[in-house]
Design a protein around this motif. Structure first.
Motif, PDB file in Angstrom:
ATOM      1  N   THR A  84       0.826  -1.208   0.000  1.00 50.41           N
ATOM      2  CA  THR A  84       0.000   0.000   0.000  1.00 50.41           C
ATOM      3  C   THR A  84       0.857   1.254   0.000  1.00 50.41           C
ATOM      4  OG1 THR A  84      -1.781  -1.134   1.186  1.00 50.41           O
ATOM      5  CG2 THR A  84      -1.779   1.274   1.259  1.00 50.41           C
ATOM      6  N   VAL A  85       1.916   1.259   0.828  1.00 50.27           N
ATOM      7  CA  VAL A  85       2.803   2.434   0.897  1.00 50.27           C
ATOM      8  C   VAL A  85       3.494   2.662  -0.442  1.00 50.27           C
ATOM      9  CG1 VAL A  85       4.850   3.419   2.004  1.00 50.27           C
ATOM     10  CG2 VAL A  85       3.184   2.127   3.371  1.00 50.27           C
ATOM     11  N   LEU A  86       4.029   1.609  -1.034  1.00 48.69           N
ATOM     12  CA  LEU A  86       4.743   1.755  -2.305  1.00 48.69           C
ATOM     13  C   LEU A  86       3.803   2.186  -3.439  1.00 48.69           C
ATOM     14  CD1 LEU A  86       7.200  -1.282  -2.226  1.00 48.69           C
ATOM     15  CD2 LEU A  86       7.769   1.138  -1.970  1.00 48.69           C
ATOM     16  N   GLN A  87       2.598   1.634  -3.471  1.00 58.72           N
ATOM     17  CA  GLN A  87       1.656   2.003  -4.526  1.00 58.72           C
ATOM     18  C   GLN A  87       1.212   3.457  -4.381  1.00 58.72           C
ATOM     19  OE1 GLN A  87       0.901   0.426  -7.280  1.00 58.72           O
ATOM     20  NE2 GLN A  87       2.252  -1.270  -6.661  1.00 58.72           N
TER      21      GLN A  87
ATOM     22  N   LEU B 173       5.428   6.764 -10.702  1.00 58.32           N
ATOM     23  CA  LEU B 173       6.531   5.807 -10.750  1.00 58.32           C
ATOM     24  C   LEU B 173       5.992   4.396 -10.917  1.00 58.32           C
ATOM     25  CD1 LEU B 173       8.610   7.246  -7.764  1.00 58.32           C
ATOM     26  CD2 LEU B 173       9.046   7.614 -10.205  1.00 58.32           C
ATOM     27  N   LYS B 174       6.885   3.475 -11.162  1.00 54.97           N
ATOM     28  CA  LYS B 174       6.535   2.072 -11.318  1.00 54.97           C
ATOM     29  C   LYS B 174       7.316   1.257 -10.285  1.00 54.97           C
ATOM     30  CE  LYS B 174       6.512  -1.734 -14.661  1.00 54.97           C
ATOM     31  NZ  LYS B 174       6.886  -2.143 -16.047  1.00 54.97           N
TER      32      LYS B 174
ATOM     33  N   THR C 197      12.071  -9.891  -6.310  1.00 52.55           N
ATOM     34  CA  THR C 197      11.662 -10.933  -5.368  1.00 52.55           C
ATOM     35  C   THR C 197      10.818 -10.208  -4.325  1.00 52.55           C
ATOM     36  OG1 THR C 197      13.481 -10.675  -3.793  1.00 52.55           O
ATOM     37  CG2 THR C 197      13.886 -12.109  -5.699  1.00 52.55           C
ATOM     38  N   PRO C 198      10.143 -10.924  -3.431  1.00 47.15           N
ATOM     39  CA  PRO C 198       9.350 -10.227  -2.412  1.00 47.15           C
ATOM     40  C   PRO C 198      10.157  -9.235  -1.573  1.00 47.15           C
ATOM     41  CG  PRO C 198       8.727 -12.528  -2.485  1.00 47.15           C
ATOM     42  CD  PRO C 198       9.925 -12.387  -3.386  1.00 47.15           C
ATOM     43  N   LYS C 199      11.467  -9.443  -1.462  1.00 51.16           N
ATOM     44  CA  LYS C 199      12.288  -8.554  -0.642  1.00 51.16           C
ATOM     45  C   LYS C 199      13.267  -7.698  -1.457  1.00 51.16           C
ATOM     46  CE  LYS C 199      12.219 -10.941   3.799  1.00 51.16           C
ATOM     47  NZ  LYS C 199      11.740  -9.793   4.566  1.00 51.16           N
ATOM     48  N   ASN C 200      13.221  -7.786  -2.769  1.00 50.61           N
ATOM     49  CA  ASN C 200      14.089  -6.988  -3.635  1.00 50.61           C
ATOM     50  C   ASN C 200      13.227  -6.208  -4.625  1.00 50.61           C
ATOM     51  OD1 ASN C 200      17.146  -7.748  -3.189  1.00 50.61           O
ATOM     52  ND2 ASN C 200      15.949  -9.634  -2.947  1.00 50.61           N
ATOM     53  N   ILE C 201      13.240  -4.871  -4.454  1.00 48.56           N
ATOM     54  CA  ILE C 201      12.306  -4.011  -5.176  1.00 48.56           C
ATOM     55  C   ILE C 201      13.068  -2.943  -5.951  1.00 48.56           C
ATOM     56  CG2 ILE C 201      10.417  -2.337  -4.874  1.00 48.56           C
ATOM     57  CD1 ILE C 201       9.841  -3.952  -2.214  1.00 48.56           C
ATOM     58  N   ILE C 202      12.589  -2.647  -7.148  1.00 46.54           N
ATOM     59  CA  ILE C 202      13.171  -1.585  -7.971  1.00 46.54           C
ATOM     60  C   ILE C 202      12.100  -0.529  -8.208  1.00 46.54           C
ATOM     61  CG2 ILE C 202      14.152  -0.983 -10.213  1.00 46.54           C
ATOM     62  CD1 ILE C 202      15.217  -3.855 -10.360  1.00 46.54           C
TER      63      ILE C 202
ATOM     64  N   ARG D 120      11.225   2.678 -10.550  1.00 45.35           N
ATOM     65  CA  ARG D 120      11.643   3.278 -11.818  1.00 45.35           C
ATOM     66  C   ARG D 120      10.547   4.209 -12.335  1.00 45.35           C
ATOM     67  NH1 ARG D 120      13.613  -0.114 -15.063  1.00 45.35           N
ATOM     68  NH2 ARG D 120      13.495  -2.142 -14.029  1.00 45.35           N
ATOM     69  N   GLU D 121      10.936   5.045 -13.265  1.00 43.22           N
ATOM     70  CA  GLU D 121       9.956   5.866 -13.966  1.00 43.22           C
ATOM     71  C   GLU D 121       9.184   4.973 -14.937  1.00 43.22           C
ATOM     72  OE1 GLU D 121      11.834   9.981 -14.988  1.00 43.22           O
ATOM     73  OE2 GLU D 121      13.452   8.494 -14.947  1.00 43.22           O
ATOM     74  N   HIS D 122       7.996   5.388 -15.294  1.00 44.36           N
ATOM     75  CA  HIS D 122       7.217   4.614 -16.259  1.00 44.36           C
ATOM     76  C   HIS D 122       7.937   4.546 -17.605  1.00 44.36           C
ATOM     77  CE1 HIS D 122       3.600   3.368 -14.318  1.00 44.36           C
ATOM     78  NE2 HIS D 122       3.329   4.592 -13.854  1.00 44.36           N
ATOM     79  N   ASN D 123       7.874   3.368 -18.232  1.00 43.14           N
ATOM     80  CA  ASN D 123       8.414   3.160 -19.579  1.00 43.14           C
ATOM     81  C   ASN D 123       9.922   3.404 -19.672  1.00 43.14           C
ATOM     82  OD1 ASN D 123       5.759   2.660 -20.511  1.00 43.14           O
ATOM     83  ND2 ASN D 123       5.428   4.887 -20.699  1.00 43.14           N
ATOM     84  N   LYS D 124      10.659   3.175 -18.556  1.00 45.21           N
ATOM     85  CA  LYS D 124      12.116   3.261 -18.575  1.00 45.21           C
ATOM     86  C   LYS D 124      12.674   1.902 -18.226  1.00 45.21           C
ATOM     87  CE  LYS D 124      12.721   7.673 -19.448  1.00 45.21           C
ATOM     88  NZ  LYS D 124      13.434   8.634 -18.644  1.00 45.21           N
ATOM     89  N   ASN D 125      13.678   1.469 -18.940  1.00 44.32           N
ATOM     90  CA  ASN D 125      14.277   0.155 -18.684  1.00 44.32           C
ATOM     91  C   ASN D 125      15.418   0.278 -17.690  1.00 44.32           C
ATOM     92  OD1 ASN D 125      12.615  -1.249 -20.521  1.00 44.32           O
ATOM     93  ND2 ASN D 125      13.915  -0.548 -22.233  1.00 44.32           N
TER      94      ASN D 125
END
Length: 312
Positions: free
Chosen positions: A281-284, A292-293, A298-303, A305-310
Motif C-alpha cells: 500500500t505504501v509503495l503504490q 513511478l513504477k 523478489t518479495p524482498k528486492n524491489i526496484i 523506476r519511472e514509467h516506460n524506462k528500462n
C-alpha cells in the motif's frame, strides 16, 4: 583500587609489612570476592571461559624462574587470589547488556530504574546491567526514551558524534545516518553536546528539534514532536522527505532492499502519513503520487523506476 595496587598490597600482606589501613583494604576485598561466588556459579559457560582465559593470561605474565621460598609461595598465593578476585569482580559487576531490534521489528525495553526505551528497526543499544553514578546508554540507530526522574543519576545517551543528558523527560534520537543525529524533545529539558566540543552545550525543551552533522550543530527548529516519535505508534510520517530517505525507512520497517533505476529519483520529495499500512500500500501510494513504477524482483528486492524506462 586497581589491579596493580591490589597486587602490591597482597605482597605486603603476605610479607606482614602492611599497615592497619592496608590490611583492612585487603580483608574487605577478599570478602567481596567471597560474596560474588554465587554470581560466578550462575554465569553461562561462555562467560566462565572468558574469566578463566583472563586469569590464565594474568598468571602467565607473572611467571618468572626463581628459587622457591615458603614466604614467596605464600605471597604468590595471595597475589593469585587477588588476580582471580579482580578478574571476577570486573567481569561480574561490570556486565553490559546489548539489545538489538533487527530490520522489520521494534522493541520496547524497560530498564531497572523504571525508564522505558522504544527501539526502532535496525537499531542497537548497550547499557550496564546496574547503573552506578549515572545512567549511560550507547545508541546506534533510533530510539524514543521515557526517562524516569532521578536528579542524582543523570541519564546520558552517546551516539556517533553527540552526548545527550537528561534528568527526567521524553525525547527521540535518530542516529541512523553516519555523522548525522537528530534529537526531538517531547517533554522536559534535554542537554545536548558534541563529542568534539563537549563544553558547547545546547538545551532543548518541548517541541524543539536539533540536528548535528559531523559533530556540528547545523539546525534548530520547533515543531510537533509527535511526528518524530510517530514510529512508536506504527505510523510512518513523511514531510518533504526524499525518496532516498523514504526507501531507507521502508527497508528498516519491512526488512527489504530497494533500488532506484535512476539515481535522480532518490532526490524527489514526498509528504504523507501511513498508519498500520502494509508495504504494498505504501509503495503504490508513492508510485501514484510521483508517477513511478514499482517492480518486485523478489518479495524482498524491489526496484523503483519511472514509467516506460528500462533498468540496466
Amino acid at each position: 583500587m586497581n589491579k596493580h595496587e591490589l597486587i602490591y598490597l597482597a605482597e605486603k600482606y603476605a610479607a606482614k609489612k602492611e599497615n592497619s589501613q592496608e590490611k583492612l583494604a585487603v580483608d574487605v576485598f577478599l570478602r567481596k570476592v567471597q560474596e560474588q561466588e554465587t554470581s560466578f556459579l550462575n554465569l553461562g559457560q561462555e562467560k566462565r571461559d572468558k574469566i578463566y582465559h583472563r586469569i590464565e593470561n594474568e598468571i602467565y605474565l607473572r611467571k618468572k624462574p626463581r628459587k622457591i621460598y615458603w614466604q614467596k609461595i605464600i605471597a604468590s598465593a595471595a597475589v593469585l587470589s587477588l588476580i582471580i578476585g579482580t578478574v571476577l569482580l570486573s567481569l561480574i559487576l561490570d556486565n553490559t547488556i546489548t539489545q538489538v531490534a533487527s530490520k522489520g521489528e521494534k522493541k520496547e525495553i524497560e530498564l531497572n530504574d523504571g525508564s522505558k526505551i522504544f527501539l526502532n528497526s535496525g537499531s542497537k543499544i548497550s547499557y550496564p546491567e546496574n547503573f552506578k553514578k549515572d545512567r549511560r546508554i550507547t545508541l546506534e540507530g533510533e530510539a524514543f526514551f521515557e526517562v524516569a526522574p532521578n536528579p542524582e543519576k543523570p541519564f546520558r545517551i552517546k551516539t556517533g558524534n553527540t552526548n545527550t543528558t537528561v534528568l527526567g523527560t521524553s525525547f527521540n534520537i535518530n542516529a541512523y545516518s553516519k555523522g548525522k543525529e537528530k534529537i526531538s524533545v517531547s517533554s522536559g529539558v534535554v542537554e545536548v553536546s558534541s563529542l568534539k566540543s563537549p563544553s558547547q552545550k545546547m538545551k532543548l525543551t518541548k517541541n524543539m528539534q536539533l540536528v548535528f552533522h559531523n559533530g556540528k550543530k547545523t539546525l534548530v527548529t520547533t515543531g510537533t514532536s509527535s511526528n518524530y516519535n510517530a514510529w512508536t505508534k506504527n505510523i510512518i510520517v513523511l514531510e518533504k522527505t526524499s525518496l532516498g530517505e523514504t526507501a531507507r525507512i521502508l527497508e528498516n520497517w519491512f526488512d527489504i532492499d530497494i533500488r532506484f533505476a535512476n539515481s535522480d529519483l532518490r532526490k524527489l520529495t514526498i509528504s504523507g502519513k501511513f498508519k498500520d499500512e502494509n508495504l504494498e500500500t505504501v509503495l503504490q501510494s508513492i508510485a501514484l503520487i510521483k508517477d513511478l513504477k514499482i517492480e518486485y524482483k523478489t518479495p524482498k528486492n524491489i526496484i523503483i523506476r519511472e514509467h516506460n524506462k528500462n533498468f540496466n
